[in-house]
Scaffold this motif. Structure first.
Motif, PDB file in Angstrom:
ATOM      1  N   ALA A   1       0.869  -1.179   0.000  1.00  0.00           N
ATOM      2  CA  ALA A   1       0.000   0.000   0.000  1.00  0.00           C
ATOM      3  C   ALA A   1       0.904   1.226   0.000  1.00  0.00           C
ATOM      4  O   ALA A   1       1.553   1.537   1.001  1.00  0.00           O
ATOM      5  CB  ALA A   1      -0.901  -0.019   1.233  1.00  0.00           C
TER       6      ALA A   1
ATOM      7  N   ILE B   1      -1.775  -1.235  -3.800  1.00  0.00           N
ATOM      8  CA  ILE B   1      -2.861  -0.322  -3.454  1.00  0.00           C
ATOM      9  C   ILE B   1      -2.301   1.090  -3.464  1.00  0.00           C
ATOM     10  O   ILE B   1      -1.460   1.442  -2.631  1.00  0.00           O
ATOM     11  CB  ILE B   1      -3.411  -0.654  -2.046  1.00  0.00           C
ATOM     12  N   GLN B   2      -2.753   1.902  -4.422  1.00  0.00           N
ATOM     13  CA  GLN B   2      -2.246   3.280  -4.507  1.00  0.00           C
ATOM     14  C   GLN B   2      -3.254   4.229  -3.875  1.00  0.00           C
ATOM     15  O   GLN B   2      -4.003   4.913  -4.575  1.00  0.00           O
ATOM     16  CB  GLN B   2      -1.974   3.643  -5.963  1.00  0.00           C
ATOM     17  N   HIS B   3      -3.257   4.228  -2.558  1.00  0.00           N
ATOM     18  CA  HIS B   3      -4.222   5.083  -1.890  1.00  0.00           C
ATOM     19  C   HIS B   3      -3.719   6.531  -1.843  1.00  0.00           C
ATOM     20  O   HIS B   3      -2.507   6.791  -1.909  1.00  0.00           O
ATOM     21  CB  HIS B   3      -4.520   4.569  -0.478  1.00  0.00           C
ATOM     22  N   THR B   4      -4.641   7.447  -1.694  1.00  0.00           N
ATOM     23  CA  THR B   4      -4.285   8.861  -1.598  1.00  0.00           C
ATOM     24  C   THR B   4      -3.487   9.074  -0.312  1.00  0.00           C
ATOM     25  O   THR B   4      -3.811   8.477   0.726  1.00  0.00           O
ATOM     26  CB  THR B   4      -5.581   9.712  -1.542  1.00  0.00           C
TER      27      THR B   4
ATOM     28  N   THR C   1      -4.397   8.670   3.833  1.00  0.00           N
ATOM     29  CA  THR C   1      -5.666   7.950   4.038  1.00  0.00           C
ATOM     30  C   THR C   1      -5.441   6.511   4.521  1.00  0.00           C
ATOM     31  O   THR C   1      -6.297   5.648   4.342  1.00  0.00           O
ATOM     32  CB  THR C   1      -6.513   7.947   2.743  1.00  0.00           C
ATOM     33  N   ASP C   2      -4.298   6.280   5.143  1.00  0.00           N
ATOM     34  CA  ASP C   2      -3.957   4.928   5.619  1.00  0.00           C
ATOM     35  C   ASP C   2      -5.021   4.364   6.565  1.00  0.00           C
ATOM     36  O   ASP C   2      -5.404   3.198   6.469  1.00  0.00           O
ATOM     37  CB  ASP C   2      -2.624   4.924   6.374  1.00  0.00           C
TER      38      ASP C   2
ATOM     39  N   LEU D   1      -8.126   3.182   4.860  1.00  0.00           N
ATOM     40  CA  LEU D   1      -7.840   1.951   4.117  1.00  0.00           C
ATOM     41  C   LEU D   1      -7.811   0.739   5.060  1.00  0.00           C
ATOM     42  O   LEU D   1      -8.459  -0.289   4.810  1.00  0.00           O
ATOM     43  CB  LEU D   1      -6.488   2.096   3.405  1.00  0.00           C
TER      44      LEU D   1
ATOM     45  N   GLU E   1     -13.440   3.766  -0.465  1.00  0.00           N
ATOM     46  CA  GLU E   1     -13.034   4.087  -1.848  1.00  0.00           C
ATOM     47  C   GLU E   1     -13.096   5.590  -2.075  1.00  0.00           C
ATOM     48  O   GLU E   1     -12.213   6.168  -2.711  1.00  0.00           O
ATOM     49  CB  GLU E   1     -13.945   3.352  -2.836  1.00  0.00           C
TER      50      GLU E   1
ATOM     51  N   THR F   1     -10.032   7.035  -0.038  1.00  0.00           N
ATOM     52  CA  THR F   1      -8.676   6.600  -0.407  1.00  0.00           C
ATOM     53  C   THR F   1      -8.411   6.637  -1.905  1.00  0.00           C
ATOM     54  O   THR F   1      -7.261   6.635  -2.344  1.00  0.00           O
ATOM     55  CB  THR F   1      -8.436   5.146   0.060  1.00  0.00           C
TER      56      THR F   1
ATOM     57  N   VAL G   1      -9.058   4.116  -3.689  1.00  0.00           N
ATOM     58  CA  VAL G   1      -8.765   2.722  -4.054  1.00  0.00           C
ATOM     59  C   VAL G   1     -10.089   2.015  -4.352  1.00  0.00           C
ATOM     60  O   VAL G   1     -11.009   2.064  -3.526  1.00  0.00           O
ATOM     61  CB  VAL G   1      -8.049   1.987  -2.894  1.00  0.00           C
TER      62      VAL G   1
ATOM     63  N   ILE H   1      -9.742  -3.280  -2.162  1.00  0.00           N
ATOM     64  CA  ILE H   1      -9.688  -3.313  -0.694  1.00  0.00           C
ATOM     65  C   ILE H   1     -10.157  -4.690  -0.203  1.00  0.00           C
ATOM     66  O   ILE H   1      -9.529  -5.318   0.662  1.00  0.00           O
ATOM     67  CB  ILE H   1     -10.556  -2.191  -0.080  1.00  0.00           C
TER      68      ILE H   1
END
Ligand code: SF4
Ligand code: SF4
Ligand code: SF4
Length: 532
Positions: free
Chosen positions: A418, A433-436, A439-440, A443, A485, A488, A490, A495
């Motif tokens: 992630a 997982i390329q989350h913003t 925003t861990d 997620l 979603e 994040t 994602v 997820i």
């Protein structure tokens, strides 16, 4: 309990675990069998290509490579008959036909296995016409030199790079006499997967692969080898400082020492030259008329003591603060805080770890009772799934990065990465997982909600070893994958997939990086790493 077998090697009876090779049995019996392509210290998978370790099986009357041939009960092995010695002489003779006889100036003289076996077998020079490689040593980077003329093509460097460091940067190229070890054609070291870790240097049995900075600085027998811990990252690798005349000539490692088991990264191997660097400060500097000027230690300490004393008398101790560093030892940090608290008289003392560690340390302490790593680095070798978040592991903790790559490549262990960035580990990831950024929490909460919804959690672990689980369940209730979603970026399906992969492995490990001086791997059971 491992089953044992007994066999006879030369005049010695020896008992070894089933599965041992003849060479391993011989080592236990105190019998030294020559070998070049195999390195027992590293336990590299045997390739049996050099044939120097051939031994005779008495019953069959056949010759077999002892590095790969399994020992068997009742076997009688001869390791040093005249026939075997003749074959070994011929092999060394052939290797020397394509090898410069420049031991007088070779960096590895005294530590070279080819030289050792030529001496042991009495091969003074080759009886074959010389067919020397005329290639100049290659220096395609500041750190490593490859001398094709001294390469015996044993393949140890290729193995360490592929199987242990998991870079796969070098391989055999060319055919026949032109065969060489190299990066892929037209690839420079800088633009390849080579990380310049130099592990290929440590396993090379000749002077073919060497450290550029150590050239002409001293031979093996002139160096004192002092073990210590690498000062760079939280992996805490054991390094060997090879010292001559109080100067560090070269850093090496040994498979029997430390958590790194002989592997090093570029920082630990080549980043220690600052110790003897010409620009290193050797005296304190005091600013006079705007210019830093050299001073004695007495002058510097007197100045610091008097200025601290003046500030304390005039404004009180709380006008002073101290900031320590992760580059100092525990003892130095302890003394420093003691000085600030007991001598200066203020609690204004902190550490650089505040910047990078404090959030995770606080979270871990709350979840697990201590802000420390909950499982060992060795767990990466056996874990069934690895979840990496907030860590560019191959850059920040390269030895653990290699362990993660090995797990993914050699054991097909699912790897969840992630990270908003495409880091090196994403090339090995089952799911990236390329989350913003930032925003861990959303997620992870959503992953935990999926695990609970699908009843994939370890109920026994939760019942026996957690508190307040109902509150926790309520806390993640709102985090549906669809809601996460939106936060994040994602896709909900990713997820859900990541949560299932993580929860369905029987032994999973999570990895959270905690900055330059520490690394915390969390999670040895379902949800353990997630509830933090
Ligand atoms: S320096 Fe490291 S990565 Fe590069 S070829 Fe050698 S072992 Fe492989
Ligand atoms: S460079 Fe050294 S380790 Fe690599 S194949 Fe040549 S001799 Fe063997
Ligand atoms: S991984 Fe590299 S920087 Fe970290 S301790 Fe080991 S050798 Fe040093």
């Amino acid at each position: 309990m491992a089953e044992n077998i007994s066999l006879k090697i030369d005049d010695f009876d020896v008992t070894v675990p089933v599965g041992s090779t003849i060479l391993q049995a011989a080592k236990l019996a105190g019998v030294d069998i020559p070998h070049l392509c195999y390195d027992p210290a590293w336990n590299l998978p045997p390739t049996s290509s050099c044939r120097l370790c051939l031994v005779e099986l008495e019953a069959a009357g056949s010759l077999v490579p002892s590095c790969s041939h399994p020992a068997a009960a009742g076997m009688v092995v001869r390791t040093d008959t005249e026939e075997i010695r003749q074959i070994r002489r011929m092999l060394i003779d052939l290797l020397l036909s394509d090898h410069p006889q420049d031991c007088l100036t070779c960096e590895r003289a005294g530590g070279c296995d080819l030289q050792k076996y030529a001496y042991q077998l009495g091969v003074k020079q080759s009886s074959y016409p010389p067919e020397q490689s005329l290639a100049e040593p290659e220096r395609d980077g500041p750190a490593i030199v490859y001398d094709r003329s001294k390469c015996i093509l044993c393949g140890r460097c290729v193995q360490i790079c592929q199987d242990f460091h998991a870079s796969g940067a070098i391989d055999y190229f060319g055919r026949g006499f032109d065969t060489r070890i190299s990066l892929p054609p037209n690839q420079s070291r800088r633009h390849s997967t080579c990380t310049e870790c130099g592990n290929c240097i440590d396993v090379c049995p000749t002077g073919a692969m060497s450290a550029a900075a150590a050239e002409g600085a001293g031979r093996e027998w002139e160096l004192e080898s002092v073990p210590t811990i690498c000062p760079y990252c939280g992996c805490g690798c054991t390094i060997l400082m090879n010292i001559r005349d109080n100067r560090v000539i070269q850093i090496t490692a040994h498979p029997d020492l430390g958590i790194n088991k002989g592997l090093l990264c570029v920082k630990g191997r080549f980043g220690i030259d600052f110790i003897s660097h010409a620009e290193r400060l050797t005296t304190p500097l005091i600013r006079k008329d705007g210019k830093l000027t050299p001073a004695t230690w007495d002058q510097a300490l007197d100045l610091v003591a008097s200025r601290l004393g003046e500030i304390k008398n005039k404004f009180g101790p709380n006008a002073i603060a101290g900031l320590a560093s992760a580059k100092c030892t525990n003892e130095e940090n302890y003394i420093f805080q003691k000085f600030i608290r007991a001598v200066v008289g203020t609690n204004n003392v902190d550490h650089c770890a505040r910047l990078c560690h404090s959030s995770t340390v606080a979270g871990l302490a709350r979840a697990f009772g201590s802000g420390a790593m909950t499982n060992s680095i060795e767990d990466f070798e056996v874990t069934d799934c690895i979840f990496v978040i907030g860590s560019n592991t191959t850059e920040c903790h390269p030895i653990i990065g290699s362990a993660i790559k090995r797990a993914a490549v050699q054991r097909n262990a699912p790897l969840i990465v992630a990270d908003p960035r495409a880091i090196e580990l994403t090339e090995f990831a089952t799911i990236h997982i390329q989350h913003t950024g930032g925003t861990d929490v959303a997620l992870i909460n959503a992953m935990m909600r999926v695990i609970l919804d699908e009843q994939l959690e370890d109920k026994q672990f939760i019942a026996e070893r957690t508190e307040g689980f109902d509150q926790f369940r309520k806390a993640v209730e709102a985090y549906t994958p669809e809601m996460a979603e939106k936060i994040t970026g994602v896709p909900a399906a990713d997820i859900i997939r990541a949560a299932r992969i993580y929860a369905q492995a029987s032994r999973e490990t999570g990895l959270v990086e905690v900055g330059c001086a520490g690394m915390i791997g969390v999670g040895a059971g379902p949800l353990q790493g997630l509830v933090g």
